[in-house]
Design a protein around this motif. Structure first.
Motif, PDB file in Angstrom:
ATOM      1  N   LEU A 128      15.096 -17.200   4.447  1.00 26.49           N
ATOM      2  CA  LEU A 128      15.595 -18.146   5.440  1.00 26.49           C
ATOM      3  C   LEU A 128      14.952 -19.519   5.282  1.00 26.49           C
ATOM      4  CD1 LEU A 128      15.683 -15.875   8.608  1.00 26.49           C
ATOM      5  CD2 LEU A 128      17.626 -16.696   7.276  1.00 26.49           C
ATOM      6  N   LYS A 129      13.665 -19.529   5.017  1.00 30.74           N
ATOM      7  CA  LYS A 129      12.963 -20.799   4.845  1.00 30.74           C
ATOM      8  C   LYS A 129      13.493 -21.554   3.624  1.00 30.74           C
ATOM      9  CE  LYS A 129       8.567 -20.255   4.597  1.00 30.74           C
ATOM     10  NZ  LYS A 129       7.122 -20.218   4.396  1.00 30.74           N
ATOM     11  N   ARG A 130      13.718 -20.847   2.529  1.00 26.63           N
ATOM     12  CA  ARG A 130      14.219 -21.467   1.296  1.00 26.63           C
ATOM     13  C   ARG A 130      15.648 -21.973   1.442  1.00 26.63           C
ATOM     14  NH1 ARG A 130      12.938 -17.001  -1.556  1.00 26.63           N
ATOM     15  NH2 ARG A 130      15.145 -16.669  -1.851  1.00 26.63           N
ATOM     16  N   THR A 131      16.520 -21.128   1.971  1.00 32.10           N
ATOM     17  CA  THR A 131      17.942 -21.486   2.029  1.00 32.10           C
ATOM     18  C   THR A 131      18.279 -22.410   3.186  1.00 32.10           C
ATOM     19  OG1 THR A 131      18.425 -19.476   3.246  1.00 32.10           O
ATOM     20  CG2 THR A 131      18.753 -19.430   0.861  1.00 32.10           C
ATOM     21  N   ARG A 132      17.436 -22.506   4.172  1.00 31.66           N
ATOM     22  CA  ARG A 132      17.682 -23.365   5.331  1.00 31.66           C
ATOM     23  C   ARG A 132      17.959 -24.802   4.900  1.00 31.66           C
ATOM     24  NH1 ARG A 132      19.070 -26.606   7.868  1.00 31.66           N
ATOM     25  NH2 ARG A 132      18.381 -27.461   9.821  1.00 31.66           N
ATOM     26  N   GLU A 179      19.431 -25.871   2.294  1.00 30.39           N
ATOM     27  CA  GLU A 179      20.692 -26.049   1.572  1.00 30.39           C
ATOM     28  C   GLU A 179      21.849 -26.345   2.519  1.00 30.39           C
ATOM     29  OE1 GLU A 179      21.404 -22.764  -1.022  1.00 30.39           O
ATOM     30  OE2 GLU A 179      19.343 -22.770  -1.742  1.00 30.39           O
ATOM     31  N   LEU A 180      21.652 -26.147   3.816  1.00 28.69           N
ATOM     32  CA  LEU A 180      22.703 -26.369   4.802  1.00 28.69           C
ATOM     33  C   LEU A 180      22.422 -27.634   5.603  1.00 28.69           C
ATOM     34  CD1 LEU A 180      23.118 -22.776   6.280  1.00 28.69           C
ATOM     35  CD2 LEU A 180      24.432 -23.836   4.458  1.00 28.69           C
ATOM     36  N   ARG A 181      23.445 -28.105   6.302  1.00 31.87           N
ATOM     37  CA  ARG A 181      23.290 -29.217   7.235  1.00 31.87           C
ATOM     38  C   ARG A 181      22.694 -28.665   8.520  1.00 31.87           C
ATOM     39  NH1 ARG A 181      23.804 -33.703   4.293  1.00 31.87           N
ATOM     40  NH2 ARG A 181      25.651 -33.656   3.022  1.00 31.87           N
ATOM     41  N   GLN A 182      22.833 -29.416   9.603  1.00 32.27           N
ATOM     42  CA  GLN A 182      22.300 -28.976  10.883  1.00 32.27           C
ATOM     43  C   GLN A 182      22.927 -27.637  11.280  1.00 32.27           C
ATOM     44  OE1 GLN A 182      22.941 -31.741  14.040  1.00 32.27           O
ATOM     45  NE2 GLN A 182      21.940 -30.457  15.557  1.00 32.27           N
ATOM     46  N   LEU A 183      22.096 -26.682  11.661  1.00 29.59           N
ATOM     47  CA  LEU A 183      22.592 -25.361  12.037  1.00 29.59           C
ATOM     48  C   LEU A 183      23.360 -25.447  13.347  1.00 29.59           C
ATOM     49  CD1 LEU A 183      19.569 -23.099  11.121  1.00 29.59           C
ATOM     50  CD2 LEU A 183      21.525 -23.764   9.722  1.00 29.59           C
ATOM     51  N   ARG A 184      24.456 -24.707  13.427  1.00 31.51           N
ATOM     52  CA  ARG A 184      25.319 -24.774  14.597  1.00 31.51           C
ATOM     53  C   ARG A 184      25.333 -23.478  15.386  1.00 31.51           C
ATOM     54  NH1 ARG A 184      31.641 -25.055  14.708  1.00 31.51           N
ATOM     55  NH2 ARG A 184      31.942 -25.446  16.909  1.00 31.51           N
ATOM     56  N   LYS A 185      25.542 -22.352  14.694  1.00 36.36           N
ATOM     57  CA  LYS A 185      25.611 -21.084  15.410  1.00 36.36           C
ATOM     58  C   LYS A 185      25.187 -19.932  14.519  1.00 36.36           C
ATOM     59  CE  LYS A 185      30.566 -21.065  14.616  1.00 36.36           C
ATOM     60  NZ  LYS A 185      31.876 -21.059  15.212  1.00 36.36           N
ATOM     61  N   VAL A 186      24.918 -18.813  15.177  1.00 35.23           N
ATOM     62  CA  VAL A 186      24.498 -17.594  14.490  1.00 35.23           C
ATOM     63  C   VAL A 186      25.373 -16.456  15.003  1.00 35.23           C
ATOM     64  CG1 VAL A 186      22.605 -15.990  14.122  1.00 35.23           C
ATOM     65  CG2 VAL A 186      22.126 -18.421  14.297  1.00 35.23           C
ATOM     66  N   HIS A 187      25.945 -15.699  14.079  1.00 32.41           N
ATOM     67  CA  HIS A 187      26.698 -14.495  14.417  1.00 32.41           C
ATOM     68  C   HIS A 187      25.831 -13.297  14.048  1.00 32.41           C
ATOM     69  CE1 HIS A 187      30.869 -16.609  13.978  1.00 32.41           C
ATOM     70  NE2 HIS A 187      30.173 -17.059  15.005  1.00 32.41           N
ATOM     71  N   VAL A 188      25.565 -12.445  15.029  1.00 29.09           N
ATOM     72  CA  VAL A 188      24.748 -11.262  14.799  1.00 29.09           C
ATOM     73  C   VAL A 188      25.663 -10.042  14.893  1.00 29.09           C
ATOM     74  CG1 VAL A 188      22.722  -9.958  15.501  1.00 29.09           C
ATOM     75  CG2 VAL A 188      22.772 -12.431  15.831  1.00 29.09           C
TER      76      VAL A 188
END
Length: 105
Positions: free
Chosen positions: A22-26, A28-37
Motif C-alpha cells: 500500500l505504501k509503495r503503490t499509493r 502511483e494514484l492521484r488523491q484517494l476517493r473511496k475504498v470498496h471492502v
C-alpha cells in the motif's frame, strides 16, 4: 469498473507485506476517493477511477482494519466486521484530522 493497476495477494500473518504494498503503490494514484471492502478483497480507488487491490483479505478478517487505516479510510472499527447483504461496503478515503486534534487543552 476498470481492472486494478496493481494487486497484492495477502497471506494471513503477512500484514507487513500488505502495508508495504500500500505504501509503495499509493504514490502511483492521484488523491484517494473511496475504498470498496468486499468479503475477500479490498479495492482502493482514486479520483480518476484508477485503483489497486489487496486480495485475500476482506471485511470479515481482523487484518482489514490496519489496511484501511493505512489509506486513511473513515470507518467504524466496531462494525467493520459485520456481515452485509450488498456486494461490498463503501467508505470514503483520505480522511483528514482536524488541526491540533491530538493536543490536550
Amino acid at each position: 469498473m476498470s481492472p486494478p493497476l496493481a494487486t497484492h495477494d495477502y497471506t494471513p500473518g503477512q500484514l507487513d507485506a500488505a502495508l508495504e504494498f500500500l505504501k509503495r503503490t499509493r504514490w502511483e494514484l492521484r488523491q484517494l476517493r473511496k475504498v470498496h471492502v468486499y468479503k475477500d478483497h479490498v479495492r482502493i480507488i482514486d479520483v480518476n477511477g484508477d485503483s489497486f487491490e489487496v486480495r485475500g483479505v476482506g471485511y470479515p478478517d481482523a487484518d482489514v482494519a490496519p489496511i484501511l487505516r493505512a489509506v486513511n479510510t473513515g470507518f467504524d472499527p466496531a462494525t467493520i466486521h459485520d456481515a452485509t447483504e450488498v456486494e461490498y461496503k463503501e467508505f470514503g478515503a483520505g480522511r483528514r484530522h482536524t488541526w491540533a486534534e491530538d493536543r490536550v487543552m
